[in-house]
Design an enzyme around this catalytic site. Structure first.
Site, PDB file in Angstrom:
ATOM      1  N   HIS A 271      11.171 -44.359  56.058  1.00  0.00           N
ATOM      2  CA  HIS A 271      11.328 -45.053  54.785  1.00  0.00           C
ATOM      3  C   HIS A 271      12.471 -46.061  54.794  1.00  0.00           C
ATOM      4  O   HIS A 271      12.408 -47.069  54.099  1.00  0.00           O
ATOM      5  CB  HIS A 271      11.428 -44.027  53.644  1.00  0.00           C
ATOM      6  CG  HIS A 271      10.083 -43.451  53.323  1.00  0.00           C
ATOM      7  ND1 HIS A 271       9.659 -42.240  53.807  1.00  0.00           N
ATOM      8  CD2 HIS A 271       9.035 -43.969  52.637  1.00  0.00           C
ATOM      9  CE1 HIS A 271       8.409 -42.027  53.405  1.00  0.00           C
ATOM     10  NE2 HIS A 271       8.017 -43.052  52.691  1.00  0.00           N
TER      11      HIS A 271
ATOM     12  N   CYS B 159      -3.625 -49.724  54.476  1.00  0.00           N
ATOM     13  CA  CYS B 159      -2.408 -49.941  53.681  1.00  0.00           C
ATOM     14  C   CYS B 159      -1.150 -49.400  54.361  1.00  0.00           C
ATOM     15  O   CYS B 159      -0.067 -49.470  53.794  1.00  0.00           O
ATOM     16  CB  CYS B 159      -2.551 -49.339  52.282  1.00  0.00           C
ATOM     17  SG  CYS B 159      -2.685 -47.550  52.276  1.00  0.00           S
TER      18      CYS B 159
HETATM   19  C1  PEP Z   1       0.525 -44.143  55.119  1.00  0.00           C
HETATM   20  O1  PEP Z   1       0.657 -42.952  55.401  1.00  0.00           O
HETATM   21  O2  PEP Z   1       0.145 -45.011  55.935  1.00  0.00           O
HETATM   22  C2  PEP Z   1       0.836 -44.630  53.764  1.00  0.00           C
HETATM   23  C3  PEP Z   1       0.523 -45.858  53.385  1.00  0.00           C
HETATM   24  O3  PEP Z   1       1.492 -43.797  52.900  1.00  0.00           O
HETATM   25  P1  PEP Z   1       3.048 -43.371  52.989  1.00  0.00           P
HETATM   26  O4  PEP Z   1       3.720 -44.316  53.957  1.00  0.00           O
HETATM   27  O5  PEP Z   1       3.576 -43.482  51.605  1.00  0.00           O
HETATM   28  O6  PEP Z   1       2.977 -41.978  53.494  1.00  0.00           O
END
Ligand code: PEP
Ligand code: MG
Length: 507
Positions: A157, A467
């Site tokens: 993150h 995504c």
């Molecule tokens: C993913 O896992 O690719 C996603 C878009 O969700 P997050 O990064 O919030 O887990």
């Protein structure tokens, strides 16, 4: 003349030093949680909870009662705890050790009354062992050319925060402090993934050339950013935006995109605050729909858990939270919380083109249960005379079991979450820099699974987007188009370059 070291001032004074440093740390973290991105605010929740944890502070107070001074007692207590976290052999605790290190250093410097270090020379490169969201948000990035972090992962993150704010970040290299303390000239090229220390003059010249060329490309990309993305052989590709913090959308033109492909509603759940009620959620969902002006807006239901714990909501003490009760699994187990979100979404639906997406689905029954709950909420609202509508209802494809059987899910659309899909497929945690060689999104297994999901979507006649962070990497775009993907959802900062990559690629 060196200051004589001051010994402990007595247990009462020394204990109060720890307690007031903790109070100050809590206030600072709370402020960061308000000012910064909401994604980071979620990640700060754990540290804020730690500042209130009497168990964590107790060993320091015991040491102080035995005659230790506040600084040493605090560091000693936290070092023991950090060591225990790291040795636990438990992935979750090993990750959380980073938060403890962050808190240890923050509280230590508050106890010492440490002065803020002088601002760095403009254009400096920040070199750190690891960077936490709280540290990231404190840095004045205008003064830095970028950051090099030994630990982390490109889908962690903090890396997402850096990408969203356009801060060049290189993860992985261990840089000796001997090389970095004395103002060594250096070049950071986060596109090529290199840090060059003490470069030859000729290297400076060639890097400056590369930079000018990229700036030229960026300017051209920006002017083309609002035009639709059509591949070199004439196939239109939708480019949606990922939204982690609706507040940041104010600065983004909706013309940049074909809509919102992912809204991470974890931003709603702020550190130390009550869960937001239906009205508060409804206001924000309507704002998103207003911003999009009729374009589709995909809102993902809460994806708490994994590396995004929410104290009081996500389970504690899971051996491996990435494989635990997270995402839709948690929502189905907490229907009273899930229903509030579904009601707010149902009431927002008449205001625009809303798509609701559920995360971490493994089996068709889970999706069916969520859809059934949504239908019931719509019916109940309508029966009470409250305007509501059933939105398109789709799912993230990020668990390999769901990816391999995507055609079996009664979803109105599918969106591949490559961040989680990749970590589960390669059995390599998304935050583990040392496993970078296993985390290549272009590895054959990933491309095969993505192509399979795209084919399943075509067979069912539903859109399949991507995504995860992979969608925002221009060098991955040609492979995604070849795999049959025709919709990408990316950070706003990545959209211009992704559109350029689409225009240069053939499907
Ligand atoms: C993913 O896992 O690719 C996603 C878009 O969700 P997050 O990064 O919030 O887990
Ligand atoms: Mg995910």
């Amino acid at each position: 003349m060196a200051q004589p070291e001051q010994g402990p001032l007595g247990p009462e004074v020394e204990s109060e030093k720890v307690q007031s440093a903790l109070r100050l740390a809590r206030a600072q973290l709370g402020e960061l949680a308000q000012d910064g991105s909401s994604l980071a605010a979620d990640l700060l929740a754990f540290q804020i909870a730690l500042t209130e944890d009497a168990e964590l502070t107790r060993p320091a107070l015991v040491a102080i009662a035995a005659g230790e001074d506040a600084g040493r007692a605090w560091r000693g207590a936290l070092d023991t705890e950090i060591d225990a976290y790291r040795r636990s052999g438990d992935e979750y605790f090993a990750q959380r050790a980073q938060d403890l290190v962050d808190l240890r250093d923050r509280v230590s410097s508050l106890i010492d009354g440490a002065l803020t270090p002088p601002p760095p020379q403009e254009g400096s490169i920040l070199v750190v062992d690891e960077l936490t969201p709280s540290r990231f948000l404190e840095v004045d990035w205008k003064r830095y050319a970028g950051v090099v972090s030994s630990a982390g992962g490109i889908t962690s993150h903090v890396a997402m925060l850096a990408r969203a704010r356009g801060v060049p970040m290189l993860i992985g290299p261990k840089v000796s402090s001997v090389d970095t303390d004395g103002g060594t000239p250096a070049i950071l090229d986060a596109v090529l993934g290199v840090l060059i220390l003490d470069p030859e003059p000729a290297t400076f010249v060639s890097c400056a050339g590369r930079r000018r060329a990229r700036a030229g490309n960026a300017a051209a990309a920006l002017s083309a950013a609002t035009a639709p993305a059509i591949s070199a052989n004439g196939v239109p590709v939708a480019v949606y935006l990922n939204v982690d913090d609706p507040g940041r959308l104010a600065a983004v033109s909706p013309d940049l995109c074909d809509g919102i492909g992912l809204t991470r509603t974890e931003f709603l759940f702020r550190a130390g605050e009550a869960l937001p009620d239906e009205e508060a959620q409804l206001r924000i969902y309507r704002q998103l729909l207003d911003w999009a002006g009729g374009r589709p807006v995909t809102i993902r239901t809460l994806d708490a858990g994994g590396d995004k714990p929410i104290p009081g909501l996500t389970p504690e003490g899971e051996q491996n939270p990435f494989l635990g009760v997270r995402g839709l699994r948690l929502s189905l187990r907490r229907p009273e919380i899930f229903a509030v979100q579904l009601r707010a979404l149902a009431r927002a639906a008449p205001s625009g083109n809303l798509k609701v997406m559920v995360p971490m689905v493994t089996r068709p029954e889970e999706l069916a249960a969520a859809r059934m709950m949504m239908v019931r909420e719509v019916e109940a609202l309508t029966a009470r005379g409250i305007a509501a509508a059933m939105p398109a209802f789709g799912m993230m494809v990020e668990v390999p079991a769901a990816a391999l059987t995507a055609a079996d899910f009664a979803a109105d659309f599918l969106s591949i979450g490559t961040n989680d899909l990749l970590q589960y497929l390669a059995a390599a945690g998304r935050d583990r820099a040392e496993l970078a060689d296993l985390q290549d999104p272009l590895q054959p297994a990933m491309l095969a699974v993505i192509a399979q999901v795209a084919a399943a979507g075509r067979a069912r006649g539903v859109e399949v987007s991507v995504c995860g962070e992979m969608a925002g990497l221009p060098h991955c775009v040609p492979a995604l188009l070849k795999a049959g993907i025709r919709a990408l959802s990316v950070a706003a900062t990545a959209a211009p370059a992704v559109k350029a990559a689409i225009r240069a690629a053939e499907t």
